[in-house]
Design an enzyme around this catalytic site. Structure first.
Site, PDB file in Angstrom:
ATOM      1  N   ARG A 245      -5.105   5.068  -1.338  1.00  0.00           N
ATOM      2  CA  ARG A 245      -3.727   4.836  -0.950  1.00  0.00           C
ATOM      3  C   ARG A 245      -3.025   6.125  -0.563  1.00  0.00           C
ATOM      4  NH1 ARG A 245      -2.341  -0.026  -3.653  1.00  0.00           N
ATOM      5  NH2 ARG A 245      -0.194  -0.638  -3.407  1.00  0.00           N
TER       6      ARG A 245
ATOM      7  N   ARG B 160       5.176 -11.666  -9.792  1.00  0.00           N
ATOM      8  CA  ARG B 160       4.994 -10.274 -10.215  1.00  0.00           C
ATOM      9  C   ARG B 160       6.337  -9.556 -10.362  1.00  0.00           C
ATOM     10  NH1 ARG B 160       0.256  -7.646  -6.564  1.00  0.00           N
ATOM     11  NH2 ARG B 160       1.770  -5.953  -6.491  1.00  0.00           N
TER      12      ARG B 160
ATOM     13  N   ARG C 259       5.483 -15.294  -3.160  1.00  0.00           N
ATOM     14  CA  ARG C 259       4.146 -15.059  -3.734  1.00  0.00           C
ATOM     15  C   ARG C 259       4.086 -15.520  -5.190  1.00  0.00           C
ATOM     16  NH1 ARG C 259       0.909  -9.496  -3.498  1.00  0.00           N
ATOM     17  NH2 ARG C 259       2.789  -8.584  -4.378  1.00  0.00           N
TER      18      ARG C 259
ATOM     19  N   ARG D 155       8.410  -0.021  -2.045  1.00  0.00           N
ATOM     20  CA  ARG D 155       6.952   0.060  -1.883  1.00  0.00           C
ATOM     21  C   ARG D 155       6.586   0.213  -0.403  1.00  0.00           C
ATOM     22  NH1 ARG D 155       5.410  -5.300  -4.703  1.00  0.00           N
ATOM     23  NH2 ARG D 155       3.283  -4.827  -4.060  1.00  0.00           N
TER      24      ARG D 155
END
Ligand code: AP5
Length: 214
Positions: free
Chosen positions: A88, A156, A123, A167
């Site tokens: 990452r 989440r 999600r 993010r």
């Protein structure tokens, strides 16, 4: 077969990892899932990681590199693996190289930020397995339940819009440079680079992956 799944948070890496694991019989190595397991177990690493993840930041390269080195050395990785969420940062990619961990394919999922923000709102995940659903685009057979175990799905903690936007900013700053990094690796003949339109339907992305990988 050793594969890197590269893309922004919510681009569909975890979703396609499920498809690829089933199709090719190789394990998914998701650094995010490993960190969430440590949080659940309440280990010192988990306690440290939770603060960082909830803030939408990246966990230190040193910790992550250690986790992945240990994981790829396990017997189930002998015939290959899928790296989901790693590397990452450039230092993580360099550490892979320094440790002789090569990859056959690097697959980039291209999805615009606004689509990602909208996706993350829907999600749902099964914490035990890492299986991922979406209330509209990839719904479970029974609302709120995992298809395989029937256990509850959760939202989440880092899927709130404000954290998703943080993010995404970190993705553009620290992870996106890996696109050029792996394109250069492909030019040097060290891997194959594929860019996919991640805004297609889940099944269309899977079909394209199957075509690419054979
Ligand atoms: P991590 O768990 O790796 O999260 P991420 O990379 O941000 O990616 P996501 O899991 O959010 O998204 P995804 O691309 O897998 O998308 P998904 O398939 O779920 O990392 C979490 C945190 O851990 C990081 O923020 C960091 O703090 C830390 N961390 C982890 N690795 C690290 C590392 N290497 N270094 C440092 N820190 C690290 O899909 C998203 C949604 O869209 C789902 O609802 C899905 O059903 C839906 N969807 C998927 N595909 C489609 C489609 N084609 N059409 C419509 N909907 C779709």
């Amino acid at each position: 077969m050793r594969i890197i799944l590269l893309g922004a948070p919510g681009a569909g890496k975890g979703t396609q990892a499920q498809f690829l694991m089933d199709k090719y019989g190789i394990p998914q190595i998701s650094t995010g899932d490993m960190l969430r397991a440590a949080i659940k177990e309440g280990t010192p690493l988990g306690l440290e990681a939770k603060k960082v993840m909830d803030a939408g930041q990246l966990v230190s390269d040193e910790i992550i590199i250690g986790l992945v080195k240990e994981r790829v050395a396990k017997a189930d990785c002998e015939n290959g693996f899928l790296l989901d969420g790693f590397p990452r940062t450039i230092p993580q990619a360099d550490a892979m190289k320094e440790n002789g961990i090569t990859v056959d394919h690097c697959i980039e999922f291209d999805v615009a930020d606004e689509i990602i923000v909208e996706r993350m709102g829907g999600r749902r995940v099964h914490p035990g397995s890492g299986r991922v659903y979406h209330v509209v685009y990839n719904p479970p057979k029974t609302e709120g339940k995992d298809d395989v175990t029937g256990e509850d799905l959760i939202i989440r903690d880092d899927d709130v819009e404000e954290t998703v936007r943080k993010r995404l900013a970190i993705y553009h700053e620290q992870t996106k440079p890996l696109v050029d990094y792996y394109r250069a690796e492909a030019d040097a003949g060290n891997t194959q680079y594929h860019k996919l339109d991640g805004t297609q339907a889940v099944e269309a992305v899977s079909a394209q992956l199957a075509d690419l990988l054979g």
